[in-house]
Design an enzyme around this catalytic site. Structure first.
Site, PDB file in Angstrom:
ATOM      1  N   ASP A 157      -8.798  -3.973  -6.461  1.00 34.15           N
ATOM      2  CA  ASP A 157      -8.321  -3.400  -5.207  1.00 34.15           C
ATOM      3  C   ASP A 157      -9.067  -2.092  -4.941  1.00 34.15           C
ATOM      4  O   ASP A 157      -9.077  -1.197  -5.782  1.00 34.15           O
ATOM      5  CB  ASP A 157      -6.816  -3.128  -5.309  1.00 34.15           C
ATOM      6  CG  ASP A 157      -6.178  -2.775  -3.981  1.00 34.15           C
ATOM      7  OD1 ASP A 157      -6.759  -1.960  -3.241  1.00 34.15           O
ATOM      8  OD2 ASP A 157      -5.089  -3.302  -3.684  1.00 34.15           O
TER       9      ASP A 157
ATOM     10  N   SER B 159       0.827  -1.188   0.000  1.00 35.21           N
ATOM     11  CA  SER B 159       0.000   0.000   0.000  1.00 35.21           C
ATOM     12  C   SER B 159       0.873   1.255   0.000  1.00 35.21           C
ATOM     13  O   SER B 159       1.720   1.407  -0.868  1.00 35.21           O
ATOM     14  CB  SER B 159      -0.920  -0.068   1.216  1.00 35.21           C
ATOM     15  OG  SER B 159      -2.118   0.558   0.967  1.00 35.21           O
TER      16      SER B 159
ATOM     17  N   HIS C  33      -7.550  -5.786  -0.923  1.00 31.55           N
ATOM     18  CA  HIS C  33      -6.400  -4.891  -0.983  1.00 31.55           C
ATOM     19  C   HIS C  33      -5.104  -5.654  -0.760  1.00 31.55           C
ATOM     20  O   HIS C  33      -4.946  -6.326   0.256  1.00 31.55           O
ATOM     21  CB  HIS C  33      -6.565  -3.800   0.072  1.00 31.55           C
ATOM     22  CG  HIS C  33      -5.455  -2.811   0.117  1.00 31.55           C
ATOM     23  ND1 HIS C  33      -4.911  -2.242  -1.023  1.00 31.55           N
ATOM     24  CD2 HIS C  33      -4.768  -2.290   1.157  1.00 31.55           C
ATOM     25  CE1 HIS C  33      -3.960  -1.406  -0.675  1.00 31.55           C
ATOM     26  NE2 HIS C  33      -3.832  -1.426   0.637  1.00 31.55           N
TER      27      HIS C  33
END
Length: 532
Positions: free
Chosen positions: A471, A242, A499
């Site tokens: 995502d 991320s 995610h």
């Protein structure tokens, strides 16, 4: 604020994937020129000069003590882990002006075979504790062969958790802030939202004035190079998820010759301005919500309709009811479930399809029994609020980094209103709230130091960029874009929901990343995997 990390569902025992997403404050970067000329110093006398000899000629002499420091490892209360404190200059341009102390943790390699050095991990955020992620998941949940060959290491970035945390509001004030209406219906409600953003920013400026100008992604990436040197590794091996992909890509841009095996999972696009990042993420949540809607109507307990097309309108109507009439939650602090907390709870569950069952139950309780406890628990997990009302510094650090990294998406409420149609088109359910959430950095007490910038990292070893097709928080298009920017990137695609990809159920993904980490073999160009 929105994070680029995945909140852990409140009752889930599954691995917490990399954190991001939330009330989106865009985080991108300012690249300083990479120091890639590796010529040695001409004279080696003092220890400081010896350190400088191994660094690029452009490295300031004042940084030598930082690069030459030795970490004093000690037990830190968690069996099998060691901790240490590392010093970094508060301001890399002016090292004499003082230090920031960074918390580091590691778990030594546990098995046979030739040691491969250190594997640094970061779960995203910005604001997520890398040490917490290491201790709670990575050092026990990463594949056994990876843990056997690598010392697993984490550093909480400057301003985060154990590393001189940025603080903005106390627990009671954070409760009020989290409940602020982010879909204002009139000028009075707009004023209340602006006032909440101002008070949050003022709190950050009052409580963390020293650090607030020095928590950028660039500075944290430079800190990672100090840690690499302190660990004795010639190159950095790293798994960032991320927002952690932005840290890793920034590191590669700054130090391409020192970038070893880098995995960037759930990639961000550093070339985008804040508004575009927020708009793309809004569309990403809509994509995830449509997948949830299709799944929800397959179950008899779905409280949002019998057809997928009904789910969004029914949820939006429920949010409107909560805006006018919040419902009880049984919370000992008296909090009720209004639209803001309910929306955050739903968004939290979009990060991991494993939370969809939990979300269905929470929505059913709220819509049919007027019991908001389930959605409140999801929202609390997203904000990292403990039962006693104490918050981690996640949201404070998130805002501090994002607002320093990029100019604000919007400067005034009128700019938000003008752009509402674009956000509502991107997501009929979440668009309005996410547009208003993008206003927070407009009132930040520190001017941004970063700007959108492509990262090429020419000269770096192969870098694996991983993207998940549905995502919600880091849309797949970002992974494609980053893989095109980085000169040595290999794009690994996960055709799935949720995610990030590594450790989320795909043997294809996991084996490809493991082969890269263990043997230096990147996946072939264009490799695609699905959940198996």
């Amino acid at each position: 604020m929105h994070l680029w990390r995945t909140p852990r569902p409140a009752t889930s025992s599954a691995r917490p994937p990399a954190r991001i997403g939330g009330a989106l404050l865009a985080a991108v970067l300012l690249l300083v020129p990479a120091c890639s000329s590796e010529g040695p110093a001409t004279s080696v006398g003092s220890p400081a000069e010896a350190v400088l000899a191994a660094l690029p000629r452009s490295t300031p002499r004042a940084l030598a003590p930082y690069y030459g420091q030795k970490l004093a490892w000690h037990g830190c209360g968690v069996p099998g882990f060691q901790c240490a404190t590392m010093k970094a200059p508060l301001d890399y341009a002016k090292p004499a002006e003082g230090d920031v102390r960074l918390a580091v943790a590691r778990k030594r390699a546990t098995g046979k075979g030739k040691p491969l050095g250190s594997l640094l991990v970061n779960p995203g955020g910005p604001g997520g504790s890398a040490i917490g992620y290491l201790q709670q998941y990575a050092a026990i949940g990463y594949p056994a062969e990876v843990r056997a060959r690598y010392d697993m290491v984490a550093v909480d970035p400057r301003g985060v958790a154990r590393s001189e945390p940025v603080t903005c509001l106390d627990g009671r004030k954070m409760d009020a802030y989290a409940q602020t209406d982010t879909t204002p219906d009139d000028r009075a409600e707009t004023g209340a939202l602006v006032d909440a953003y101002r008070k949050f920013a003022e709190g950050c400026g009052a409580h963390s004035p020293r650090l607030l100008r020095h928590v950028s992604t660039v500075e944290s990436a430079r800190d990672m190079d100090l840690l690499r040197a302190a660990l004795g590794d010639a190159k950095l091996t790293y798994v960032g998820a991320s927002y952690g992909t932005l840290l890793g890509a920034t590191y590669a841009g700054l130090f391409p010759q020192r970038a070893g095996r880098l995995v960037l999972d759930g990639a961000m696009d550093p070339a985008l301005p804040a508004r575009r990042l927020n708009l793309d993420q809004t569309a990403g949540f809509e994509t995830a919500f449509r997948s949830f809607a299709k799944d929800c109507v397959r179950h008899r307990d779905c409280p949002l309709g019998k057809q997928a097309s009904e789910v969004g309108p029914h949820l939006k109507a429920f949010f409107r009811k909560l805006d006018a009439h919040p419902i009880p939650t049984g919370d000992i602090d008296g909090r009720k479930l209004g639209e803001a907390l309910a929306t955050t709870g739903v968004i939290a569950a979009m990060y991991d399809q494993g939370a969809w069952e939990q979300l269905r139950g929470a929505l059913a309780s709220a819509m049919k029994s007027h019991d908001g406890a389930g959605l409140l628990a999801l929202s609390d997990s997203y904000y990292e609020r403990e039962a006693g009302g104490r918050y981690s510094n996640l949201m404070s650090a998130n805002a501090a980094v994002n607002c320093l990294d990029l100019p604000a998406a919007f400067a005034t409420p009128d700019q938000v209103r003008k752009d509402l149609p674009a956000f509502e088109k991107a997501s009929p359910v979440f668009g309005e709230g996410l547009a208003w959430a993008s206003l927070g950095c407009a009132y930040w007490p520190v001017r941004p130091t970063g700007e959108p910038h492509r990262i090429e990292a020419r000269g770096a070893a192969p870098i694996v960029v991983v993207g998940t097709t549905r995502d919600p928080a880091t849309p797949y298009r970002w992974a494609r874009s980053l893989s095109r920017q980085l000169s040595s990137a290999r794009l690994l695609t996960y055709e799935s929901d949720g995610h990030t990809a590594y450790g989320r159920g795909s043997a294809c993904i996991d084996s490809a990343i493991d082969a890269y980490l263990l043997h230096g073999t990147p996946p072939p160009a264009g490799k695609r995997c699905s959940r198996s």
